[in-house]
Design a protein around this motif. Structure first.
Motif, PDB file in Angstrom:
ATOM      1  N   ALA A   1      -5.964   0.447   0.770  1.00  0.00           N
ATOM      2  CA  ALA A   1      -5.157   1.649   0.949  1.00  0.00           C
ATOM      3  C   ALA A   1      -5.924   2.750   1.667  1.00  0.00           C
ATOM      4  CB  ALA A   1      -4.648   2.142  -0.405  1.00  0.00           C
ATOM      5  N   GLU A   2      -7.184   2.947   1.289  1.00  0.00           N
ATOM      6  CA  GLU A   2      -7.994   3.995   1.923  1.00  0.00           C
ATOM      7  C   GLU A   2      -8.165   3.727   3.413  1.00  0.00           C
ATOM      8  OE1 GLU A   2      -9.105   6.746   0.910  1.00  0.00           O
ATOM      9  OE2 GLU A   2      -9.033   6.720  -1.279  1.00  0.00           O
TER      10      GLU A   2
ATOM     11  N   LEU B   1       1.338   5.321   0.291  1.00  0.00           N
ATOM     12  CA  LEU B   1       0.676   6.502   0.834  1.00  0.00           C
ATOM     13  C   LEU B   1       1.642   7.678   0.836  1.00  0.00           C
ATOM     14  CD1 LEU B   1      -0.660   4.710   4.041  1.00  0.00           C
ATOM     15  CD2 LEU B   1      -1.967   5.038   1.946  1.00  0.00           C
TER      16      LEU B   1
ATOM     17  N   ALA C   1      -4.907   4.587   5.208  1.00  0.00           N
ATOM     18  CA  ALA C   1      -4.751   6.036   5.326  1.00  0.00           C
ATOM     19  C   ALA C   1      -5.665   6.579   6.421  1.00  0.00           C
ATOM     20  CB  ALA C   1      -5.046   6.707   3.991  1.00  0.00           C
TER      21      ALA C   1
ATOM     22  N   VAL D   1      -3.741   8.420   0.083  1.00  0.00           N
ATOM     23  CA  VAL D   1      -3.317   7.388  -0.858  1.00  0.00           C
ATOM     24  C   VAL D   1      -2.570   8.065  -1.993  1.00  0.00           C
ATOM     25  CG1 VAL D   1      -4.081   5.567  -2.424  1.00  0.00           C
ATOM     26  CG2 VAL D   1      -5.305   5.967  -0.274  1.00  0.00           C
TER      27      VAL D   1
ATOM     28  N   VAL E   1       0.873  -1.161   0.000  1.00  0.00           N
ATOM     29  CA  VAL E   1       0.000   0.000   0.000  1.00  0.00           C
ATOM     30  C   VAL E   1       0.915   1.218   0.000  1.00  0.00           C
ATOM     31  CG1 VAL E   1      -1.598   1.365   1.397  1.00  0.00           C
ATOM     32  CG2 VAL E   1      -1.949  -1.098   1.142  1.00  0.00           C
TER      33      VAL E   1
END
Length: 388
Positions: free
Chosen positions: A64-65, A8, A68, A94, A6
């Motif tokens: 990923a969201e 960020l 975050a 992200v 992931v």
């Protein structure tokens, strides 16, 4: 050896703390080991790019969201006050696209070369040595893992290992399967593939002889490590060294100490000079595949002296081609090893269900998430293949 990443971006963060410290803070906020978080600070020192591997833990969302949001929640609660420039100003998002976090391969290699010893291994947790004593992974000189205090009178690493595993040179319960029959296999347990490498190609395996490699490619930079440092994401934790220096590291001195901790070469083939990589092409082309997952493979050159290879670890399914020397393998499914239990030295006995002595020309298949550890019965050279 890692799961899906992931990516960020984090702005208004205290980048002066350095990437290593930020990795620890972010890993704590996400309840991840620090080895599963990589931080890269931008040139202006105003923001950081985070690469995390949340799929490492089943109880953490790998979206990923969600990751975050989790980090932003920590910032808003004030948990990040020690490392965010201001609790309400820092923001994790992200990454917009791959280009926004792309690092040129040569730049990445330069960053790796310049890493300090602390950055390479300081984030690694203690791991058991062959006798079960918990030790901290390091590239610095330390007592050879195969020559512990109780083994000072042993004349070789093999003699030392025979005390832990009396069947070291004999026991082998892994099935051999002709390459033409592998497509009928369930691929759920380890097995050894035979006749995948022609006699002519196997003869070329002698090019991995120590003296020949030192003469032909001695100046080439390779990635190196030892039994402990290579257990967790060994590529990142590896140490640069010329191939001739890596091959020249003595296995042990008269007092049982090794200058290089039992040096292992573990270097991606794609990082080698083109001419060197082309020499290995006949070997890499000889790997079979069981489905489309194996249609693209990434290869790693592995070289090691007598003694332990990488300590007990697991990753996605892999194949290991041996071209010179002999290896003893210890393997067990994850289900057979309870979390938190003592594993060594019992992993060389009842706690490993599958054991084998791999010979030149054989390709060992290790299933997904199976623990494994290697003991090199002599100097060995081979290639690891993982799905791309």
């Amino acid at each position: 050896m890692m799961s899906e990443a992931v990516v960020l971006t984090l702005t208004k963060v205290r980048t002066e703390l350095g990437a290593f410290a930020l990795e620890q803070h972010i890993a704590d906020a996400l309840s991840l080991p620090q080895s599963k978080v990589t931080v890269m600070i931008d040139e202006e020192g105003c923001a950081a790019t985070i690469v995390a591997y949340p799929a490492y833990k089943d109880d953490i969302s790998s979206d990923a969201e969600s990751i975050a949001t989790r980090l932003n929640d920590a910032i808003r609660r004030g948990d990040a006050g020690a490392w965010a420039a201001c609790a309400r100003g820092a923001m994790c998002e992200v990454a917009d696209d791959e280009e926004s976090v792309f690092i040129e391969e040569e730049e990445a290699l330069d960053m790796w070369r310049e890493m300090s010893e602390e950055a390479r291994t300081g984030h690694l947790g203690n791991v058991p040595n062959p006798d079960g004593v918990m030790i901290r992974p390091t590239h610095r000189s330390q007592k050879l893992p195969t020559m512990t205090t109780m083994d000072n009178n042993c004349s070789s690493p093999t003699e030392s290992q025979l005390r832990r595993d009396p069947t070291l040179l004999e026991y082998d319960n892994v099935k051999r399967v002709d390459v033409a029959q592998i497509y009928d296999m369930p691929w759920e347990e380890p097995f050894i593939i035979t006749n995948a490498i022609s006699d002519e190609i196997l003869e070329n395996g002698r090019m991995l002889n120590k003296d020949r490699l030192a003469t032909a490619w001695g100046e080439v930079e390779v990635r190196t490590g030892n039994r402990e440092t290579l257990i967790d994401n060994g590529i990142t934790n590896s140490k640069p060294m010329s191939l001739s220096d890596a091959l020249a590291v003595p296995q042990s001195g008269g007092d049982g100490y090794s200058l290089g901790c039992g040096c292992i070469v573990f270097s991606p083939v794609k990082e080698l000079p083109n001419d060197f990589a082309n020499e290995l092409k006949s070997f890499t082309d000889s790997f079979p595949g069981n489905d489309t997952e194996w249609s693209m493979k990434k290869f790693t050159l592995t070289l090691a002296s007598e003694g332990f290879g990488i300590g007990m670890h697991k990753h996605k399914a892999a194949m290991f081609m041996l071209l010179i020397g002999r290896k003893k393998w210890y393997m067990s499914s994850s289900e057979n090893l309870e979390s938190g239990q003592t594993t060594h030295p019992a992993f060389y006995g009842e706690k490993s269900s599958h054991k084998c002595i791999q010979k030149p020309g054989e390709i060992l298949f290790v299933p997904n998430e199976w623990y494994h550890e290697i003991f090199n019965l002599e100097y060995t050279g081979g290639i690891q293949a993982l799905p791309e």
